[in-house]
Design a protein around this motif. Structure first.
Motif, mmCIF file in Angstrom:
data_model
loop_
_atom_site.group_PDB
_atom_site.id
_atom_site.type_symbol
_atom_site.label_atom_id
_atom_site.label_comp_id
_atom_site.label_asym_id
_atom_site.label_seq_id
_atom_site.Cartn_x
_atom_site.Cartn_y
_atom_site.Cartn_z
ATOM 1 N N ARG A 51 0.921 -1.130 0.173
ATOM 2 C CA ARG A 51 -0.083 -0.067 0.053
ATOM 3 C C ARG A 51 1.156 1.222 -0.067
ATOM 4 O O ARG A 51 2.050 1.255 0.608
ATOM 5 N N VAL A 53 1.626 5.308 -2.064
ATOM 6 C CA VAL A 53 1.794 6.101 -3.431
ATOM 7 C C VAL A 53 3.047 5.970 -4.340
ATOM 8 O O VAL A 53 4.037 5.552 -3.633
ATOM 9 N N GLN A 71 -1.658 6.118 -6.588
ATOM 10 C CA GLN A 71 -1.821 5.131 -5.430
ATOM 11 C C GLN A 71 -1.816 3.818 -5.622
ATOM 12 O O GLN A 71 -2.186 3.300 -6.880
ATOM 13 N N ARG A 104 -7.008 3.615 4.646
ATOM 14 C CA ARG A 104 -7.547 4.152 3.150
ATOM 15 C C ARG A 104 -7.608 5.665 3.320
ATOM 16 O O ARG A 104 -7.457 6.426 2.297
ATOM 17 N N ASP A 105 -8.196 6.164 4.407
ATOM 18 C CA ASP A 105 -8.381 7.609 4.459
ATOM 19 C C ASP A 105 -7.009 8.330 4.216
ATOM 20 O O ASP A 105 -6.943 9.486 3.399
ATOM 21 N N LEU A 107 -4.288 7.167 2.823
ATOM 22 C CA LEU A 107 -3.805 6.841 1.702
ATOM 23 C C LEU A 107 -4.466 7.722 0.565
ATOM 24 O O LEU A 107 -3.680 8.228 -0.366
ATOM 25 N N ASP A 108 -5.696 7.899 0.660
ATOM 26 C CA ASP A 108 -6.511 8.492 -0.470
ATOM 27 C C ASP A 108 -6.266 10.099 -0.348
ATOM 28 O O ASP A 108 -5.814 10.811 -1.401
ATOM 29 N N SER A 109 -5.962 10.629 0.669
ATOM 30 C CA SER A 109 -5.415 12.021 1.090
ATOM 31 C C SER A 109 -4.056 12.201 0.536
ATOM 32 O O SER A 109 -3.854 13.181 0.192
ATOM 33 N N GLU A 111 -2.539 10.499 -1.724
ATOM 34 C CA GLU A 111 -2.375 10.500 -3.326
ATOM 35 C C GLU A 111 -2.726 11.973 -3.474
ATOM 36 O O GLU A 111 -2.193 12.529 -4.502
ATOM 37 N N ALA A 112 -3.951 12.582 -3.134
ATOM 38 C CA ALA A 112 -4.475 13.745 -3.439
ATOM 39 C C ALA A 112 -3.550 14.943 -3.280
ATOM 40 O O ALA A 112 -3.244 15.761 -4.126
ATOM 41 N N PRO A 132 -8.019 14.806 -6.846
ATOM 42 C CA PRO A 132 -9.252 14.350 -6.031
ATOM 43 C C PRO A 132 -9.371 15.089 -4.896
ATOM 44 O O PRO A 132 -8.349 15.904 -4.020
ATOM 45 N N PRO A 134 -10.623 13.998 -1.254
ATOM 46 C CA PRO A 134 -11.190 13.037 -0.400
ATOM 47 C C PRO A 134 -11.377 13.394 1.197
ATOM 48 O O PRO A 134 -10.884 14.534 1.304
#
Length: 280
Positions: A51, A53, A71, A104-105, A107-109, A111-112, A132, A134
């Motif tokens: 997991r 980026v 990501q 997940r939160d 990771l998404d942030s 990446e953004a 993104p 998120p």
């Protein structure tokens, strides 16, 4: 007070510009540098987190002409999907950790944040068209900030400075080159006609087929027939555009305006199209 940071680097097969695994003392994040032509070997590496980026780079001696951020929850396997869909890159740099350190939160942030950064920084182009947005708990914001700062630090130490701005004076001496995927070729651009001349002695990667460029396809067939592998041009060859010339040399689908660079690391686009410098 002297502040010390210890980074260790492991070189796979003792290749200085091959696959590299980097770690910073006291941090769980693992950095993996993968040259495009070493992807099959990299997938065999054991016990790497899945997991994180990553950045896809079109780079030449640390000069970045194109960057894409994304990501992964598949680790190195994520790069398989970019072999054909995003074939501009010659290096991938991945920042991986275990699931419990990168939920997940976060990771998404992360990446953004990485995407927003490459869209606003540096003198390179990016394939990231949107950023993104998120949702993130305010209790996790500092974690994302720290991770991103650490990633920027590691990128700079590795020689891939995402902050680098083009400040050198534009050099209009007409010799440009590419060294993507180890292919060495050079040429000259004629700004009056828009045509690009690939010079004799340049290497042509015949092992990679041309995508959607009839001029490059016809030139390869005329000069090399059914040969495969890597060949050298015996004579200069002229093309209708820089991109056709880049496709002829490298195969695949190429943007010649960012692929051809001069000895100062300046892209053809920067030298001849940069509005900031008053060039058209």
């Amino acid at each position: 007070m002297i502040r010390l940071t210890t980074m260790t680097m492991q070189l796979i097969d003792m290749e200085s510009d091959g696959i590299r695994i980097c770690r910073v003392e006291g941090e769980s994040l693992v950095t993996v540098v993968v040259p495009h032509d070493k992807l099959a070997d990299a997938r065999k590496l054991p016990q790497l987190p899945a997991r994180g980026v990553y950045y896809l780079l079109d780079e030449d001696h640390g000069v970045l002409s194109r960057v894409y951020a994304g990501q992964t929850i598949q680790g190195l396997l994520r790069l398989d999907g970019h072999k054909s869909k995003k074939d501009f890159w010659n290096k991938a740099v991945m920042f991986l950790d275990e699931d419990w350190n990168l939920d997940r939160d976060v990771l998404d942030s992360l990446e953004a944040k990485a995407i927003a950064y490459v869209r606003s920084q540096g003198s390179y182009e990016t394939d990231n068209l949107e950023t993104p947005n998120p949702r993130l708990s305010p209790y996790k914001e500092q974690r994302v900030e720290n991770l991103h700062a650490g990633i920027l630090f590691r990128m700079k130490v590795l020689g891939y400075d995402l902050d680098r701005k083009e400040t050198a004076q534009i050099m209009t001496s007409t010799l440009f080159h590419t060294r993507k995927n180890g292919v060495r070729a050079s040429g000259r651009y004629d700004k009056d006609t828009g045509r690009f001349l690939v010079l004799a002695g340049s290497e042509v990667e015949l092992g990679r087929r041309v995508i959607k460029n009839q001029g490059a396809i016809e030139a390869r067939a005329r000069l090399f027939g059914d040969r495969t592998g890597r060949e050298k041009l015996a004579d200069d060859v002229e093309f209708a555009s820089p991109s056709a010339a880049a496709v002829f040399v490298l195969g695949g689908s190429q943007n010649g305006w960012t692929e051809w660079v001069n000895d100062h690391g300046q892209t053809l686009d920067y030298v001849y199209r940069s509005k900031e410098q008053g060039n058209e």
